[in-house]
Write a protein that holds these residues in place. Sequence first.
Motif, PDB file in Angstrom:
ATOM      1  N   LYS A  53      17.353 -15.711  -2.937  1.00 21.36           N
ATOM      2  CA  LYS A  53      17.336 -14.162  -2.382  1.00 21.36           C
ATOM      3  C   LYS A  53      16.285 -13.512  -3.340  1.00 21.36           C
ATOM      4  N   GLU A  54      16.369 -13.720  -4.504  1.00 22.22           N
ATOM      5  CA  GLU A  54      15.433 -12.883  -5.554  1.00 22.22           C
ATOM      6  C   GLU A  54      13.897 -13.523  -5.176  1.00 22.22           C
ATOM      7  N   ILE A  55      13.900 -14.724  -4.698  1.00 23.11           N
ATOM      8  CA  ILE A  55      12.449 -15.180  -4.374  1.00 23.11           C
ATOM      9  C   ILE A  55      11.781 -14.309  -3.235  1.00 23.11           C
ATOM     10  N   ILE A  56      12.815 -14.120  -2.270  1.00 18.59           N
ATOM     11  CA  ILE A  56      12.393 -13.392  -1.102  1.00 18.59           C
ATOM     12  C   ILE A  56      11.934 -11.940  -1.526  1.00 18.59           C
ATOM     13  N   MET A  57      13.225 -11.494  -2.349  1.00 21.24           N
ATOM     14  CA  MET A  57      12.785  -9.891  -2.757  1.00 21.24           C
ATOM     15  C   MET A  57      11.509  -9.947  -3.628  1.00 21.24           C
ATOM     16  N   LYS A  58      11.309 -10.732  -4.322  1.00 22.31           N
ATOM     17  CA  LYS A  58       9.746 -10.724  -5.000  1.00 22.31           C
ATOM     18  C   LYS A  58       8.708 -10.714  -4.189  1.00 22.31           C
ATOM     19  N   GLU A  59       8.790 -11.579  -3.091  1.00 17.04           N
ATOM     20  CA  GLU A  59       7.453 -11.448  -2.032  1.00 17.04           C
ATOM     21  C   GLU A  59       7.527 -10.079  -1.392  1.00 17.04           C
ATOM     22  N   ASP A  60       8.692  -9.473  -1.206  1.00 16.66           N
ATOM     23  CA  ASP A  60       8.562  -8.464  -0.520  1.00 16.66           C
ATOM     24  C   ASP A  60       8.239  -7.511  -1.395  1.00 16.66           C
ATOM     25  N   CYS A  61       8.517  -7.374  -2.648  1.00 20.35           N
ATOM     26  CA  CYS A  61       7.714  -6.313  -3.745  1.00 20.35           C
ATOM     27  C   CYS A  61       6.087  -6.663  -3.882  1.00 20.35           C
ATOM     28  N   MET A  62       5.814  -7.830  -3.815  1.00 21.15           N
ATOM     29  CA  MET A  62       4.573  -8.465  -3.775  1.00 21.15           C
ATOM     30  C   MET A  62       3.686  -7.676  -2.524  1.00 21.15           C
ATOM     31  N   SER A  63       4.239  -7.803  -1.333  1.00 21.02           N
ATOM     32  CA  SER A  63       3.588  -7.461  -0.301  1.00 21.02           C
ATOM     33  C   SER A  63       3.615  -5.684  -0.287  1.00 21.02           C
ATOM     34  N   ALA A  64       4.512  -5.311  -0.505  1.00 19.11           N
ATOM     35  CA  ALA A  64       4.650  -3.949  -0.662  1.00 19.11           C
ATOM     36  C   ALA A  64       3.752  -3.065  -1.509  1.00 19.11           C
ATOM     37  N   ALA A  65       3.524  -3.668  -2.825  1.00 18.86           N
ATOM     38  CA  ALA A  65       2.538  -3.352  -3.716  1.00 18.86           C
ATOM     39  C   ALA A  65       1.121  -3.391  -3.359  1.00 18.86           C
ATOM     40  N   PHE A  66       0.967  -4.768  -2.589  1.00 17.07           N
ATOM     41  CA  PHE A  66      -0.286  -5.026  -2.217  1.00 17.07           C
ATOM     42  C   PHE A  66      -0.775  -4.017  -1.115  1.00 17.07           C
ATOM     43  N   THR A  67       0.290  -3.558  -0.292  1.00 15.52           N
ATOM     44  CA  THR A  67       0.019  -2.616   0.804  1.00 15.52           C
ATOM     45  C   THR A  67      -0.475  -1.407   0.338  1.00 15.52           C
ATOM     46  N   VAL A  68       0.314  -0.840  -0.794  1.00 17.01           N
ATOM     47  CA  VAL A  68       0.054   0.577  -1.351  1.00 17.01           C
ATOM     48  C   VAL A  68      -1.274   0.377  -2.204  1.00 17.01           C
ATOM     49  N   LYS A  69      -1.774  -0.808  -2.965  1.00 14.78           N
ATOM     50  CA  LYS A  69      -2.677  -0.805  -3.710  1.00 14.78           C
ATOM     51  C   LYS A  69      -4.111  -0.767  -2.420  1.00 14.78           C
ATOM     52  N   ALA A  70      -3.821  -1.444  -1.380  1.00 14.34           N
ATOM     53  CA  ALA A  70      -4.957  -1.495  -0.153  1.00 14.34           C
ATOM     54  C   ALA A  70      -5.365  -0.018   0.208  1.00 14.34           C
ATOM     55  N   ILE A  71      -4.181   0.813   0.497  1.00 19.10           N
ATOM     56  CA  ILE A  71      -4.287   2.067   1.066  1.00 19.10           C
ATOM     57  C   ILE A  71      -5.010   2.828  -0.050  1.00 19.10           C
ATOM     58  N   LEU A  72      -4.409   2.670  -1.277  1.00 23.17           N
ATOM     59  CA  LEU A  72      -5.031   3.522  -2.263  1.00 23.17           C
ATOM     60  C   LEU A  72      -6.439   3.401  -2.519  1.00 23.17           C
ATOM     61  N   THR A  73      -6.849   1.912  -2.517  1.00 15.87           N
ATOM     62  CA  THR A  73      -8.368   1.412  -2.580  1.00 15.87           C
ATOM     63  C   THR A  73      -9.332   2.154  -1.522  1.00 15.87           C
ATOM     64  N   ALA A  74      -8.635   1.975  -0.400  1.00 17.99           N
ATOM     65  CA  ALA A  74      -9.299   2.320   0.989  1.00 17.99           C
ATOM     66  C   ALA A  74      -9.680   3.702   0.822  1.00 17.99           C
ATOM     67  N   SER A  75      -8.492   4.665   0.414  1.00 17.03           N
ATOM     68  CA  SER A  75      -8.689   6.050   0.273  1.00 17.03           C
ATOM     69  C   SER A  75      -9.639   6.597  -0.686  1.00 17.03           C
ATOM     70  N   MET A  76     -10.025   5.753  -1.770  1.00 15.45           N
ATOM     71  CA  MET A  76     -11.108   6.072  -2.776  1.00 15.45           C
ATOM     72  C   MET A  76     -12.344   6.247  -2.140  1.00 15.45           C
ATOM     73  N   GLY A  77     -12.572   5.407  -0.978  1.00 13.76           N
ATOM     74  CA  GLY A  77     -14.014   5.405  -0.202  1.00 13.76           C
ATOM     75  C   GLY A  77     -13.948   6.454   0.827  1.00 13.76           C
ATOM     76  N   ARG A  78     -13.070   7.031   1.258  1.00  9.57           N
ATOM     77  CA  ARG A  78     -12.970   8.191   2.061  1.00  9.57           C
ATOM     78  C   ARG A  78     -12.895   9.615   1.356  1.00  9.57           C
ATOM     79  N   GLU A  79     -13.896  10.154   1.319  1.00  8.16           N
ATOM     80  CA  GLU A  79     -13.865  11.398   0.676  1.00  8.16           C
ATOM     81  C   GLU A  79     -13.650  12.839   1.584  1.00  8.16           C
ATOM     82  N   GLU A  80     -13.655  12.415   2.676  1.00 11.98           N
ATOM     83  CA  GLU A  80     -13.457  13.507   3.783  1.00 11.98           C
ATOM     84  C   GLU A  80     -12.086  13.343   4.270  1.00 11.98           C
ATOM     85  N   SER A  81     -11.664  14.749   4.824  1.00  8.86           N
ATOM     86  CA  SER A  81     -10.042  14.528   5.799  1.00  8.86           C
ATOM     87  C   SER A  81     -10.668  13.949   7.063  1.00  8.86           C
TER      88      SER A  81
END
Length: 182
Positions: free
Chosen positions: A147-175
């Motif tokens: 169960k915790e292995i699955i939770m760890k993978e969920d956390c890794m996926s969620a953190a990766f997604t937020v990191k991707a959103i933040l990183t992509a947002s750095m390149g977009r300086e306009e609204s």
Amino acid sequence: TTKPIPILPAAHFFMGGVWAGGSGETALPGLFACGEIAWGFHGANRRGGNALTECMVMGRIAGQGAARYAFSHRALPAGAGIREIQKISVPDRHTEKGQFRVYLQQIREIAWHHAGILRSKAGLDEGLAKIEKVYARIQEAAPANIKEIIMKEDCMSAAFTVKAILTASMGREESRGSFNRE
């Protein structure tokens, strides 16, 4: 079907990204998408209020598409995929009980405060620094059971997604779309 559906505005972190055809099919055979993950339905913008209706309509369409696909393809043997999970060895050291829930809450807070509708360079920088720290702690975490292995993978996926959103947002300086850059 007899009561009105309340329609309220909400903050969106993620709108689309996976191409889905008319039946919800994606480029990966057997994978169907609907809701906010599906790209192309709204373009660069979506106004609040139609998400629930979209999920009901497109969810049904994607579900029917998935059912047609399943009936037309050979089923996997019972238990397929479980063997791989069972082969994962559980380390001797364990992460504190409930820690993965704490990580998920931290990820949600970072997304809310730094990847929301209004974004700034300072906020994106701070959010990236925070998500990197959480991601590193998750990677080091030692699950105690399946169960915790699955939770760890969920956390890794969620953190990766937020990191991707933040990183992509750095390149977009306009609204653009539903997101505004300070």
